[in-house]
Design an enzyme around this catalytic site. Structure first.
Site, PDB file in Angstrom:
ATOM      1  CG  ASP A  13      33.534 -28.860 -20.106  1.00  0.00           C
ATOM      2  OD1 ASP A  13      33.771 -29.617 -20.959  1.00  0.00           O
ATOM      3  OD2 ASP A  13      33.066 -29.406 -18.870  1.00  0.00           O
ATOM      4  N   GLY A  15      35.461 -23.654 -23.661  1.00  0.00           N
ATOM      5  CA  GLY A  15      35.196 -23.144 -25.041  1.00  0.00           C
ATOM      6  C   GLY A  15      36.656 -23.211 -25.984  1.00  0.00           C
ATOM      7  CE  LYS A  16      39.758 -27.508 -23.413  1.00  0.00           C
ATOM      8  NZ  LYS A  16      39.086 -27.381 -22.276  1.00  0.00           N
ATOM      9  N   GLY A  40      35.373 -32.973 -24.774  1.00  0.00           N
ATOM     10  CA  GLY A  40      34.274 -32.867 -25.616  1.00  0.00           C
ATOM     11  C   GLY A  40      34.174 -31.448 -25.916  1.00  0.00           C
ATOM     12  CG  HIS A  41      37.206 -29.756 -27.399  1.00  0.00           C
ATOM     13  ND1 HIS A  41      38.549 -29.489 -27.799  1.00  0.00           N
ATOM     14  CD2 HIS A  41      37.365 -29.890 -26.061  1.00  0.00           C
ATOM     15  CE1 HIS A  41      39.367 -29.950 -26.680  1.00  0.00           C
ATOM     16  NE2 HIS A  41      38.398 -29.928 -25.674  1.00  0.00           N
ATOM     17  CD  GLN A 223      41.279 -33.751 -20.758  1.00  0.00           C
ATOM     18  OE1 GLN A 223      42.291 -33.950 -21.132  1.00  0.00           O
ATOM     19  NE2 GLN A 223      40.173 -34.030 -21.427  1.00  0.00           N
TER      20      GLN A 223
HETATM   21  P1  IMO Z   1      37.242 -30.773 -22.153  1.00  0.00           P
HETATM   22  O1  IMO Z   1      38.495 -31.013 -23.010  1.00  0.00           O
HETATM   23  C1  IMO Z   1      35.683 -30.918 -18.233  1.00  0.00           C
HETATM   24  C2  IMO Z   1      37.130 -34.308 -15.583  1.00  0.00           C
HETATM   25  C3  IMO Z   1      36.067 -35.214 -15.119  1.00  0.00           C
HETATM   26  C4  IMO Z   1      36.554 -35.693 -13.757  1.00  0.00           C
HETATM   27  C5  IMO Z   1      38.040 -35.791 -14.105  1.00  0.00           C
HETATM   28  C6  IMO Z   1      38.808 -37.013 -14.317  1.00  0.00           C
HETATM   29  O2  IMO Z   1      36.022 -30.903 -22.825  1.00  0.00           O
HETATM   30  O3  IMO Z   1      37.351 -29.427 -21.361  1.00  0.00           O
HETATM   31  P2  IMO Z   1      38.900 -38.373 -16.476  1.00  0.00           P
HETATM   32  O4  IMO Z   1      38.024 -39.281 -17.423  1.00  0.00           O
HETATM   33  O5  IMO Z   1      39.545 -37.427 -17.325  1.00  0.00           O
HETATM   34  O6  IMO Z   1      39.853 -39.302 -15.674  1.00  0.00           O
HETATM   35  O7  IMO Z   1      38.084 -37.884 -15.237  1.00  0.00           O
HETATM   36  O8  IMO Z   1      38.396 -34.796 -15.107  1.00  0.00           O
HETATM   37  N1  IMO Z   1      37.168 -34.092 -17.070  1.00  0.00           N
HETATM   38  C7  IMO Z   1      36.716 -32.872 -17.693  1.00  0.00           C
HETATM   39  N2  IMO Z   1      36.122 -31.886 -17.332  1.00  0.00           N
HETATM   40  N3  IMO Z   1      36.011 -31.015 -19.467  1.00  0.00           N
HETATM   41  C8  IMO Z   1      36.844 -31.953 -20.135  1.00  0.00           C
HETATM   42  O9  IMO Z   1      37.391 -31.996 -21.051  1.00  0.00           O
HETATM   43  C9  IMO Z   1      37.201 -33.152 -19.013  1.00  0.00           C
HETATM   44  N4  IMO Z   1      37.832 -34.002 -19.273  1.00  0.00           N
HETATM   45  C10 IMO Z   1      37.805 -34.767 -17.932  1.00  0.00           C
HETATM   46  O10 IMO Z   1      34.837 -34.732 -15.244  1.00  0.00           O
HETATM   47  O11 IMO Z   1      36.214 -34.925 -13.148  1.00  0.00           O
HETATM   48 MG    MG Z   2      33.917 -29.908 -23.098  1.00  0.00          MG
END
Ligand code: IMO
Ligand code: MG
Length: 427
Positions: A13, A15-16, A40-41, A223
């Site tokens: 999260d 801001g990519k 979630g972008h 992530q």
């Molecule tokens: P973006 O791309 C923030 C976190 C989940 C959990 C851990 C494992 O938007 O940055 P998972 O469902 O992947 O098995 O969960 O990873 N998590 C994220 N946190 N941004 C994300 O994606 C995330 N994708 C997974 O909250 O702690």
């Molecule tokens: Mg996100």
């Protein structure tokens, strides 16, 4: 021309999406290489406000080839919804391609993700319950079903029979839940396959062709580094590699073809889900950041945990990825604060750690050591030039550069595409 990887440098999260949407204007292709719809972008541009989970954030630029790479796990229901939504907003999706090697998230993956989280009870990881752990476990266990299987119904049917037999045994015998229907899944996935077929192909050659023609390609991370299964806060991690190193394996681009690795950091820290976060603020400032920045998950709506910038984790992340420059997003969120803090060490049993520990149980016991800097108390969201930034904001940025030993290339001061300060040219 160059190949530029845009990597999440914290716990996701960062801001990519905004940065990729901004830079993609000058690129020829954007590739997602890892994760699935756990990402979630959020992208805000003239088409509107979007939360992209699988489709690359370059989709809003009509001439830009968008690829969902082999390293992504695809939930076809979510992908089709996303494509429909984009089309509804007049976004052209004819330049989207899906790797025929990408694995599919099946109904048993999402079901088992939830059942496994329930089983863990208080020790739950706080996953997004999108089936990410189970799909990547199956990929490695050689039980996966891939997009290419959707193009070959006979092969798909026989693979599904064998895998579902095992999954249903686990679902019914271990979790006492009702089994899933072979026919239902088969029929559903055949219909998704028909809709997705025009997008599915071997995407590696598209990228190699663009590289041979010296075109610019962006690799869009999902992530963040601290969620990497190897270098993150294990076991509170995701199940595919968000690192720069993962961008090659997940796209079909070679290590030697990557020219720049841009690490995206927020000006503070957030984390959603379980696991240690040394700089978490459970006080008014943490709440202030959450509300001002609307720090609620774009995928699950969960409130994000907020805290100060962690330069120990940040330096580790910079080293593990080899960032060539960093982007600082959401600087504007800190505008109203009297002072800002940066974590420059971890206190553990009277000693000060300067390195990020491997053992999550140790990290859990670490107390942050802070350096406090004066705030700038000036609105920055309309600033477009680094020299216009208030002195104290420039000082904060300079201190982050110093602690991370990496230059800043872009500073983001709002959600919209134009709310960015280009410090160094990257593209
Ligand atoms: P973006 O791309 C923030 C976190 C989940 C959990 C851990 C494992 O938007 O940055 P998972 O469902 O992947 O098995 O969960 O990873 N998590 C994220 N946190 N941004 C994300 O994606 C995330 N994708 C997974 O909250 O702690
Ligand atoms: Mg996100």
């Amino acid at each position: 021309m160059s190949v530029i990887a845009v990597i999440g440098a914290q716990w996701g999260d960062e801001g990519k999406g905004k940065i990729v949407d901004l830079l993609a204007e000058k690129a020829k292709a954007v590739v997602r290489f890892s994760g699935g719809d756990n990402a979630g972008h959020t992208v805000v541009n003239p088409y509107g406000e979007f939360r992209l989970h699988i489709v690359p954030s370059g989709i809003f630029h009509p001439g830009v080839v968008c690829i969902i790479g082999n390293g992504v796990a695809i939930n076809p229901v979510v992908l089709l919804e996303e494509i429909d939504d984009l089309q509804k907003h007049s976004v052209d999706t004819s330049h989207l391609f899906i790797s025929d090697r990408a694995h599919l998230i099946m109904p048993y993956h999402t079901l088992l993700d939830g059942l496994e989280e329930e089983r863990r009870g208080k020790g739950a990881l706080g996953t997004t319950r999108k089936g990410i752990g189970p799909v990547f476990a199956d990929k490695i266990a050689r039980l996966g079903i891939r997009t290419c299987d959707l193009l070959n119904k006979e092969e798909f049917h026989s693979r599904l029979i064998s895998v579902l037999e095992l999954k249903n045994a686990i679902i019914t015998k271990i979790y006492n839940a009702p089994p899933l229907s072979l026919k239902e899944i088969y029929d559903q996935y055949c219909s998704y396959g028909e809709r997705l077929a025009p997008f599915i192909q071997d995407t590696g050659p598209i990228l190699q062709d663009l590289i041979s023609r010296k075109q610019t390609i962006m690799l869009e991370g999902a992530q963040g580094t601290m969620l990497d299964p190897d270098f993150g806060t294990y076991p509170y991690v995701t199940s595919s590699s968000p690192l720069a190193a993962g961008s090659c394996a997940g796209s079909g681009i070679t290590l030697r073809q990557i020219d720049q690795i841009i690490g995206v950091f927020k000006a503070y820290t957030t984390r959603v889900g379980g696991g240690p976060m040394p700089t978490e603020l459970k006080d008014k400032i943490g709440e202030f950041i959450r509300e001002r920045a609307h720090e609620y998950g774009a995928t699950t709506g969960r409130p994000r945990r907020c805290g100060w910038f962690d330069a120990i984790a940040g330096r580790f992340s910079t080293q593990v990825n080899g960032f060539t420059s960093i982007v600082i997003t959401r600087l504007d969120i800190l505008d109203a604060l009297d002072s800002v803090k940066i974590c420059t060490g971890y206190k553990l049993n009277g000693a000060i750690l300067k390195d990020f520990p491997s053992d999550t149980a140790i990290l859990d016991k670490c107390q942050p050591v802070y350096e406090e800097l004066p705030g700038w108390r000036t609105e920055t969201c309309t600033i477009r030039h680094p020299k216009q930034l208030p002195f104290q904001a420039r000082r904060y940025i300079a201190r982050l550069e110093e602690l991370l030993s990496c230059p800043v290339s872009i500073i983001s001061v709002g959600a919209s595409r134009d709310q960015a300060i280009m410090v160094k040219q990257v593209i």
